[in-house]
Motif scaffolding. Sequence first.
Motif, PDB file in Angstrom:
ATOM      1  N   ARG A  10      61.553  55.144  37.959  1.00 13.94           N
ATOM      2  CA  ARG A  10      60.720  53.852  37.362  1.00 13.94           C
ATOM      3  C   ARG A  10      61.860  53.265  36.164  1.00 13.94           C
ATOM      4  O   ARG A  10      62.271  53.946  35.395  1.00 13.94           O
ATOM      5  CB  ARG A  10      59.443  54.278  36.806  1.00 13.94           C
ATOM      6  CG  ARG A  10      58.407  54.809  37.560  1.00 13.94           C
ATOM      7  CD  ARG A  10      57.246  54.963  36.848  1.00 13.94           C
ATOM      8  NE  ARG A  10      56.050  55.670  37.539  1.00 13.94           N
ATOM      9  CZ  ARG A  10      55.321  54.896  38.632  1.00 13.94           C
ATOM     10  NH1 ARG A  10      55.410  53.727  38.683  1.00 13.94           N
ATOM     11  NH2 ARG A  10      54.535  55.681  39.244  1.00 13.94           N
ATOM     12  N   GLY A 229      56.377  59.982  34.413  1.00 13.45           N
ATOM     13  CA  GLY A 229      56.942  59.242  33.755  1.00 13.45           C
ATOM     14  C   GLY A 229      57.515  59.155  32.172  1.00 13.45           C
ATOM     15  O   GLY A 229      57.535  57.956  31.650  1.00 13.45           O
ATOM     16  N   TYR A 230      57.689  60.142  31.619  1.00 12.08           N
ATOM     17  CA  TYR A 230      57.926  60.172  30.450  1.00 12.08           C
ATOM     18  C   TYR A 230      59.446  59.768  29.948  1.00 12.08           C
ATOM     19  O   TYR A 230      60.169  60.242  30.896  1.00 12.08           O
ATOM     20  CB  TYR A 230      57.706  61.812  29.945  1.00 12.08           C
ATOM     21  CG  TYR A 230      56.145  62.297  29.841  1.00 12.08           C
ATOM     22  CD1 TYR A 230      55.098  61.697  29.202  1.00 12.08           C
ATOM     23  CD2 TYR A 230      55.743  62.574  31.277  1.00 12.08           C
ATOM     24  CE1 TYR A 230      53.886  62.102  29.110  1.00 12.08           C
ATOM     25  CE2 TYR A 230      54.066  63.008  31.393  1.00 12.08           C
ATOM     26  CZ  TYR A 230      53.459  62.531  30.205  1.00 12.08           C
ATOM     27  OH  TYR A 230      52.070  63.039  30.334  1.00 12.08           O
ATOM     28  N   ASN A 231      59.569  59.357  28.727  1.00 14.43           N
ATOM     29  CA  ASN A 231      60.845  59.360  28.338  1.00 14.43           C
ATOM     30  C   ASN A 231      61.167  60.108  27.026  1.00 14.43           C
ATOM     31  O   ASN A 231      60.069  60.273  26.218  1.00 14.43           O
ATOM     32  CB  ASN A 231      61.046  57.888  27.772  1.00 14.43           C
ATOM     33  CG  ASN A 231      60.978  56.843  28.751  1.00 14.43           C
ATOM     34  OD1 ASN A 231      61.645  56.910  29.640  1.00 14.43           O
ATOM     35  ND2 ASN A 231      60.412  55.634  28.389  1.00 14.43           N
ATOM     36  N   ASP A 540      54.981  58.463  26.821  1.00 11.41           N
ATOM     37  CA  ASP A 540      54.475  58.462  27.864  1.00 11.41           C
ATOM     38  C   ASP A 540      55.182  57.129  28.763  1.00 11.41           C
ATOM     39  O   ASP A 540      55.860  56.285  28.173  1.00 11.41           O
ATOM     40  CB  ASP A 540      52.866  58.513  28.070  1.00 11.41           C
ATOM     41  CG  ASP A 540      52.361  57.630  27.613  1.00 11.41           C
ATOM     42  OD1 ASP A 540      52.598  56.401  27.067  1.00 11.41           O
ATOM     43  OD2 ASP A 540      51.139  57.631  27.104  1.00 11.41           O
ATOM     44  N   SER A 541      54.647  56.956  30.041  1.00  7.98           N
ATOM     45  CA  SER A 541      54.974  55.660  30.769  1.00  7.98           C
ATOM     46  C   SER A 541      54.478  54.246  30.011  1.00  7.98           C
ATOM     47  O   SER A 541      55.018  53.406  30.723  1.00  7.98           O
ATOM     48  CB  SER A 541      54.581  56.014  32.181  1.00  7.98           C
ATOM     49  OG  SER A 541      53.026  56.015  32.339  1.00  7.98           O
ATOM     50  N   TYR A 542      53.627  54.675  29.364  1.00  4.18           N
ATOM     51  CA  TYR A 542      53.308  53.318  28.676  1.00  4.18           C
ATOM     52  C   TYR A 542      53.797  53.131  27.340  1.00  4.18           C
ATOM     53  O   TYR A 542      53.565  51.969  26.728  1.00  4.18           O
ATOM     54  CB  TYR A 542      51.562  53.201  28.439  1.00  4.18           C
ATOM     55  CG  TYR A 542      50.822  53.346  29.943  1.00  4.18           C
ATOM     56  CD1 TYR A 542      50.667  52.372  30.682  1.00  4.18           C
ATOM     57  CD2 TYR A 542      50.351  54.729  30.363  1.00  4.18           C
ATOM     58  CE1 TYR A 542      49.921  52.357  31.790  1.00  4.18           C
ATOM     59  CE2 TYR A 542      49.649  54.835  31.652  1.00  4.18           C
ATOM     60  CZ  TYR A 542      49.682  53.651  32.160  1.00  4.18           C
ATOM     61  OH  TYR A 542      48.891  53.810  33.445  1.00  4.18           O
TER      62      TYR A 542
END
Length: 786
Positions: A10, A229-231, A540-542
Amino acid sequence: MISQFGEKRRIPVAFADVPPLLIDAVLDTEDARFFQHHGIDPIGITRAAIILITTGKKSQGASTITQQVARGFFLSREKTYIRKIKEIFLAIKIEKALTKEQILELYLNRSFLGNRAYGVGAAAQVYYGKRLEELNLPEIAMIAGLPQAPSAANPIRNPSRALNRRNWVLSRMLKKKNITQAQYSAAIQAPVSAKYHGAEINLYAPYISEMARDYLVDKLGEEEAYTGGYNVYTSIDSKLQRDAQHALRNNVYAYDQRHGYRGATAILWTDTPLETSHLLTRLKQTQAFQGLVPAAVMSIEAQSASLLTSAGETIQLDWQGLKWARKFISNKQQGRAPKTAEQILTVGEQVWLRHNGDFWQLSQIPVVSSAIVSLDPHNGAIKALVGGFSFHTSQYNRVTQAKRQLGSNIKPFIYTAAIEKGYTLATLINNAPINNADTRQGTAWRPKNSPDRYTGPTRLRVGLAQSINVMSVRTMRYAGLDKAIDTLVKFGFTRDEIPRNESIALGSNSVTPLQVVTAFSTFANGGYKVEPYFIELIEDSYGTVIEKSSPILACPPHAKPLPISDDPFAAMAEEFKQAEQVTDADSCGGPDSRYAERIISEQTAFLVTEALKSVIWGGGNWSKGTGWNGTAWRASRVVKRHDIAGKTGTTNESRDTWFSGFNPKLATTVWVGFDDHSKELGRTTWDANGAKDQISAAEAGAKTAGPGWNEFMKNALTGTPEIPTTPPQGIISVRIDLATGKLTRKTDYTSSFEYFISGTEPKEFTTETNESNDIFIEDSADELFQ
């Protein structure tokens, strides 16, 4: 970006950052009336119903983009009437909760587009290796056509079907007048250019990447870590990481090269040369890595050779790239320096080539191992970490996993224990053979110096700088075994792994490089024990922060608020008291900061650091014949800064070599050895084809690990100002006689100023003149157990 793990790729993009032409392509293809309906499209539903009644087939689903978002987040893809009804109600609810732009942004970022790519941002990278704004019209149309059938219409797996789908999207855009006839005509002529692109890695740092992956899996569990989807943001500094990788690689190559050439990797032919096409096929079966390129020897001249690489390039290898390759016999023995290329190579051999930055040279895959780790001594942030020569050949992280004997790297901590008990840098310690052996190991253990030379009573500063073994043992005896072990534990070494005998004075305990650099950071930061860390932030992904580092800081905390008092003089006195304890210069952090434990006094840290500077810069007066070198004198010639300090380390038979050192801003440890602990690093003879400043004789900390540290610190500190020495409060300087360590009134080469903790300075004046010996010592193999 240093790595990417997981089942889904992503690259989230905001709606405002999506090219308008891509939005047009998606809407024209999937939901032309998106901005007019309220979640469901009556016209589309009616059309789908008529087709179902007339044909009996569900050929059109009539799902709007909002319905697809509802299905993607909450429902399955099974084609049932119940699911369709749920989808409609959810779509209506979504339309009431979100704006059209927010819904479309979710759709563009959520849709599966094949090859593990989720969202248009990831698809642009996977298929074209581009950012969204870099896509041209045919590429935009290709991506816009993927949501309907991401696998069947995949441009990599099924380019012909993908081409038809792309051209249909272009026809829809033309019909809706979002492109011109000229644009359409040009776009449909474009070939399918998609090919698989891996993650866009900006910095290849596999060992620290693997540490981050392990951390997240331990924290969240494998399924959530890979699919959430972690950064993860690390503390690594990209410039320092590159410097560390280059320094480690160059140092390993240098060790490997001076020990000789082990020969070709394969024989491709003996009599009849292979056809070029067949030869290239054979060469390409060997993967290039770490700058090494497979090549075939095509012809040989007197002192040169012509080679063909796996890329089809012909390399003319000159004598400067060949002459190093004397024959490897063992780690302790090399053959004679070659005089011709035929003594090294044979036509038909497959070998390795490497470009060293100046020219091509014959090379080979090193068999020795190494590790380097560098951290900020004031908060423990790991700035660079390389766990081995090649992650491709070994994923074993030697920085965190390899426990190796420490050797003379332990001596600063032994001397710390003695200074805390009363020794000074001027204390005389007898540099003489030890006759009363330690029998706690079951055998009589009598340490000796390496080289086996003794100079009688010698100042502590010199003993540490020259890594004199018997002085370290006597220093530990003065401090006491319990005090020495307690001090090592205080610096972060594990008590259960410290032998309870005098061999610890020479580093018989096993530790990891990360433990070592953390311990040395205490000297660099003025006496605090920091905790190493490498995770700065996790989102997190958000984009919501779920974890943020809170390192402990190596400094006094901010002064506490002044007490409320009616007495202005009392308040003023308290203010002066706090100002004396903590100034703006030495305080840091804020009200929520955590602070490191002080484990030694600032004064003790300063004195040990001064002695460790002598490891690099030596002392005495060379013009008067009293000059002496520390074991790491090479660092003074390479790094060329006076704010660096360090310590070499070598174990029995040179199985482990170390160099640990620092300046006030950066602490670094380098280790070199074999993964097989039974192997010795050996020694090398003088190479007649080598440089004048070549390294030879027994491998040791100064010569084996030291050059890697020197190269890294030179590059890492370039452009940063040299930090002058500033003694802390409680440190005084008095002139002493270099032979006796006592006070002197002389101001010639027989005397020098020395630092002392106030109250520990000598009280007596010397009564006779004794000149220091001319000593030039290298840290060769410290024999621990003789």
